[in-house]
Design a protein around this motif. Structure first.
Motif, PDB file in Angstrom:
ATOM      1  N   ARG A 227     -24.911 -13.486  33.191  1.00 33.78           N
ATOM      2  CA  ARG A 227     -25.527 -14.811  33.300  1.00 33.78           C
ATOM      3  C   ARG A 227     -24.483 -15.899  33.502  1.00 33.78           C
ATOM      4  O   ARG A 227     -24.707 -16.853  34.263  1.00 33.78           O
ATOM      5  N   HIS A 228     -23.343 -15.762  32.860  1.00 34.13           N
ATOM      6  CA  HIS A 228     -22.305 -16.785  32.923  1.00 34.13           C
ATOM      7  C   HIS A 228     -21.590 -16.776  34.272  1.00 34.13           C
ATOM      8  O   HIS A 228     -21.273 -17.834  34.823  1.00 34.13           O
ATOM      9  N   ASP A 229     -21.319 -15.579  34.812  1.00 30.51           N
ATOM     10  CA  ASP A 229     -20.576 -15.454  36.068  1.00 30.51           C
ATOM     11  C   ASP A 229     -21.086 -14.222  36.810  1.00 30.51           C
ATOM     12  O   ASP A 229     -20.424 -13.182  36.854  1.00 30.51           O
ATOM     13  N   PRO A 230     -22.264 -14.318  37.433  1.00 28.82           N
ATOM     14  CA  PRO A 230     -22.872 -13.122  38.049  1.00 28.82           C
ATOM     15  C   PRO A 230     -22.041 -12.506  39.162  1.00 28.82           C
ATOM     16  O   PRO A 230     -22.072 -11.291  39.346  1.00 28.82           O
ATOM     17  N   LEU A 231     -21.296 -13.319  39.918  1.00 26.28           N
ATOM     18  CA  LEU A 231     -20.510 -12.754  41.005  1.00 26.28           C
ATOM     19  C   LEU A 231     -19.444 -11.816  40.473  1.00 26.28           C
ATOM     20  O   LEU A 231     -19.252 -10.706  41.005  1.00 26.28           O
ATOM     21  N   VAL A 232     -18.731 -12.230  39.437  1.00 28.09           N
ATOM     22  CA  VAL A 232     -17.691 -11.389  38.850  1.00 28.09           C
ATOM     23  C   VAL A 232     -18.307 -10.097  38.314  1.00 28.09           C
ATOM     24  O   VAL A 232     -17.725  -9.014  38.464  1.00 28.09           O
ATOM     25  N   ALA A 233     -19.479 -10.187  37.718  1.00 30.83           N
ATOM     26  CA  ALA A 233     -20.136  -8.990  37.198  1.00 30.83           C
ATOM     27  C   ALA A 233     -20.548  -8.041  38.313  1.00 30.83           C
ATOM     28  O   ALA A 233     -20.545  -6.818  38.134  1.00 30.83           O
ATOM     29  N   ALA A 333     -22.891  -7.744  50.204  1.00 31.07           N
ATOM     30  CA  ALA A 333     -21.716  -8.388  49.623  1.00 31.07           C
ATOM     31  C   ALA A 333     -21.588  -9.829  50.100  1.00 31.07           C
ATOM     32  O   ALA A 333     -21.255 -10.730  49.313  1.00 31.07           O
ATOM     33  N   VAL A 334     -21.854 -10.081  51.377  1.00 29.80           N
ATOM     34  CA  VAL A 334     -21.760 -11.444  51.916  1.00 29.80           C
ATOM     35  C   VAL A 334     -22.745 -12.368  51.212  1.00 29.80           C
ATOM     36  O   VAL A 334     -22.402 -13.496  50.820  1.00 29.80           O
ATOM     37  N   CYS A 335     -23.988 -11.912  51.036  1.00 29.83           N
ATOM     38  CA  CYS A 335     -24.999 -12.748  50.370  1.00 29.83           C
ATOM     39  C   CYS A 335     -24.565 -13.116  48.957  1.00 29.83           C
ATOM     40  O   CYS A 335     -24.763 -14.246  48.509  1.00 29.83           O
ATOM     41  N   ASN A 336     -23.960 -12.178  48.244  1.00 34.49           N
ATOM     42  CA  ASN A 336     -23.514 -12.455  46.878  1.00 34.49           C
ATOM     43  C   ASN A 336     -22.274 -13.341  46.852  1.00 34.49           C
ATOM     44  O   ASN A 336     -22.187 -14.270  46.049  1.00 34.49           O
ATOM     45  N   ILE A 337     -21.305 -13.053  47.723  1.00 34.37           N
ATOM     46  CA  ILE A 337     -20.058 -13.827  47.709  1.00 34.37           C
ATOM     47  C   ILE A 337     -20.302 -15.263  48.131  1.00 34.37           C
ATOM     48  O   ILE A 337     -19.786 -16.202  47.531  1.00 34.37           O
ATOM     49  N   TRP A 338     -21.154 -15.466  49.157  1.00 34.29           N
ATOM     50  CA  TRP A 338     -21.382 -16.832  49.628  1.00 34.29           C
ATOM     51  C   TRP A 338     -22.280 -17.629  48.684  1.00 34.29           C
ATOM     52  O   TRP A 338     -22.245 -18.849  48.697  1.00 34.29           O
ATOM     53  N   SER A 339     -23.056 -16.966  47.849  1.00 36.04           N
ATOM     54  CA  SER A 339     -23.901 -17.685  46.887  1.00 36.04           C
ATOM     55  C   SER A 339     -23.290 -17.696  45.493  1.00 36.04           C
ATOM     56  O   SER A 339     -23.929 -18.130  44.541  1.00 36.04           O
ATOM     57  N   ASP A 340     -22.031 -17.214  45.362  1.00 36.92           N
ATOM     58  CA  ASP A 340     -21.359 -17.122  44.065  1.00 36.92           C
ATOM     59  C   ASP A 340     -22.177 -16.288  43.084  1.00 36.92           C
ATOM     60  O   ASP A 340     -22.209 -16.554  41.879  1.00 36.92           O
ATOM     61  N   GLN A 342     -25.336 -16.122  42.853  1.00 34.06           N
ATOM     62  CA  GLN A 342     -26.642 -16.713  42.526  1.00 34.06           C
ATOM     63  C   GLN A 342     -27.681 -16.265  43.553  1.00 34.06           C
ATOM     64  O   GLN A 342     -28.182 -17.047  44.348  1.00 34.06           O
ATOM     65  N   THR A 343     -27.983 -14.983  43.537  1.00 31.73           N
ATOM     66  CA  THR A 343     -28.940 -14.422  44.473  1.00 31.73           C
ATOM     67  C   THR A 343     -29.672 -13.288  43.805  1.00 31.73           C
ATOM     68  O   THR A 343     -29.173 -12.684  42.842  1.00 31.73           O
ATOM     69  N   ASP A 344     -30.873 -13.013  44.288  1.00 37.01           N
ATOM     70  CA  ASP A 344     -31.639 -11.905  43.732  1.00 37.01           C
ATOM     71  C   ASP A 344     -31.111 -10.564  44.214  1.00 37.01           C
ATOM     72  O   ASP A 344     -31.453  -9.517  43.669  1.00 37.01           O
ATOM     73  N   GLU A 345     -30.287 -10.593  45.267  1.00 41.59           N
ATOM     74  CA  GLU A 345     -29.753  -9.348  45.806  1.00 41.59           C
ATOM     75  C   GLU A 345     -28.564  -8.902  44.968  1.00 41.59           C
ATOM     76  O   GLU A 345     -27.670  -9.672  44.654  1.00 41.59           O
ATOM     77  N   SER A 346     -28.570  -7.639  44.598  1.00 39.88           N
ATOM     78  CA  SER A 346     -27.481  -7.090  43.802  1.00 39.88           C
ATOM     79  C   SER A 346     -27.286  -5.638  44.205  1.00 39.88           C
ATOM     80  O   SER A 346     -28.162  -5.039  44.830  1.00 39.88           O
TER      81      SER A 346
END
Length: 372
Positions: A227-233, A333-340, A342-346
């Motif tokens: 929750r704090h840093d979803p991209l890093v997770a 990966a692009v969707c997650n990296i560009w949204s930091d 903050q995306t439903d895609e994982s």
């Protein structure tokens, strides 16, 4: 000799080196002050313990080393107090009781090498000269060691702590650039096997560093990292999948499963290398920015559109399948990296594919698993 001196000076001038020097100095000073405030008879042991613990560069390593120091100290102190009791109450010689207590500790250390501080504590309690009552020696030295551990913990948490997020993103950028090199090398008419294997070794090392950085971030934000840093997770799972796809392509290319025309090779190679480079630049930009202040997401839609194009008929069926996997995981990966993040895609499954996560470039059966 001159080149070696330049390398040494460069390493000393790095930010991480100076950060560690400051942390160690602060830890030593504070350990000495605390030991003086609580009137320890032998404050030197607090300083020694502080140095042992604070020399760890990662917070997870500091916590692990500190825990080992505490447990080992308690075990060694218990053995030392038992030895003192045998010496004082039953008249055994110091030499005999030392060896009697040393034997079980040696067995413990053989089974658990990290508990070697127990033997050190036993030697400190029994063999180092000290004034005062016999039982006050282990108690004083336990207090000194605990002081060093506690102060080191505090310094590790609050003084110039390494930011795990920046480390993960920087290593992710390096991994993406190595993957660009790997894919570029694979998509040649005659790929170089040795160059591919070397690139894969570098990729696996960087992926391990990313996993270590995420563990560090989990210590900083226990139970709340997603929750704090979803991209890093999410980054380890995302990049693990991209690397596995790249290895799949490399193995297929070595077996001759490439396009039937050189033009198709060149077009796909340049496109993938460019997009992986853009992803690496984006990770560097995120590492330079504060969390929650990500740069604008310009260009993401164009990258996704380019990756949605299917491989042409000139590719062999095996390579079309491999490239389809790579395109899909790179889009994710692009969707997650560009949204930091903050995306439903994982990544699915979250920890990476159980088969592809273990693959490496090399002969069948010679893969080296990546720690998850």
């Amino acid at each position: 000799m001159h080149a070696r001196m330049k390398i040494l000076l460069h390493s000393i001038m790095q930010q991480g080196t100076w950060r560690q020097v400051v942390r160690m100095s602060v830890s030593l000073v504070l350990s000495g002050i605390v030991a003086a405030m609580i009137h320890l008879d032998e404050p030197v042991w607090a300083l020694i313990t502080s140095v042992i613990v604070i020399t760890q560069t990662r917070l997870t390593q500091t916590l692990s080393t500190g825990r080992e120091q505490i447990v080992g100290t308690l075990i060694g102190a218990a053995a030392g107090m038992s030895a003192i009791a045998l010496e004082q109450w039953y008249g055994f010689s110091l030499f005999v009781v030392f060896w009697v207590m040393l034997m079980p500790l040696a067995v413990l250390v053989a089974l658990r090498p990290k508990m070697r501080v127990a033997i050190v504590t036993l030697m400190v309690v029994l063999l180092f000269p000290s004034s005062g009552a016999p039982f006050s020696r282990p108690l004083q030295r336990i207090a000194s060691i605990m002081t060093g551990v506690v102060v080191s913990f505090a310094v590790s948490f609050f003084v110039l702590r390494n930011e795990a997020r920046r480390e993960v993103l920087t290593n992710s950028a390096s991994l993406l650039r190595r993957l660009a090199d790997l894919v570029s090398c694979a998509l040649h008419q005659h790929p170089d096997y040795d160059a591919l294997a070397t690139a894969d070794v570098m990729c696996r090392t960087l992926l391990q560093d990313i996993n270590d950085g995420v563990q560090e971030a989990e210590v900083e934000h226990p139970g709340t990292l997603a929750r704090h840093d979803p991209l890093v997770a999410r980054l380890p799972g995302l990049l693990r999948r991209v690397r596995a796809d790249a290895i799949f392509i490399a193995r297929a290319a070595v077996e001759g499963e490439t396009a039937r025309t050189g033009d198709m090779l060149e077009h796909e190679r340049d496109m993938l290398a460019q997009i992986l480079g853009q992803m690496a630049d984006r990770c560097d930009a995120l590492a330079a920015s504060r969390r929650g202040h990500a740069p604008a997401d310009e260009g993401m839609r164009d990258i996704v559109d380019r990756l949605e194009r299917q491989a042409g008929e000139h590719w062999t069926p095996v390579m079309r399948f491999a490239l389809g996997l790579l395109h899909a995981d790179m889009r994710l990966a692009v969707c997650n990296i560009w949204s930091d993040g903050q995306t439903d895609e994982s990544p699915f499954p979250p920890a990476g594919d159980p088969v592809l996560a273990e693959v490496s470039f090399g002969p069948s059966g010679a893969s080296v698993p990546v720690k998850r």
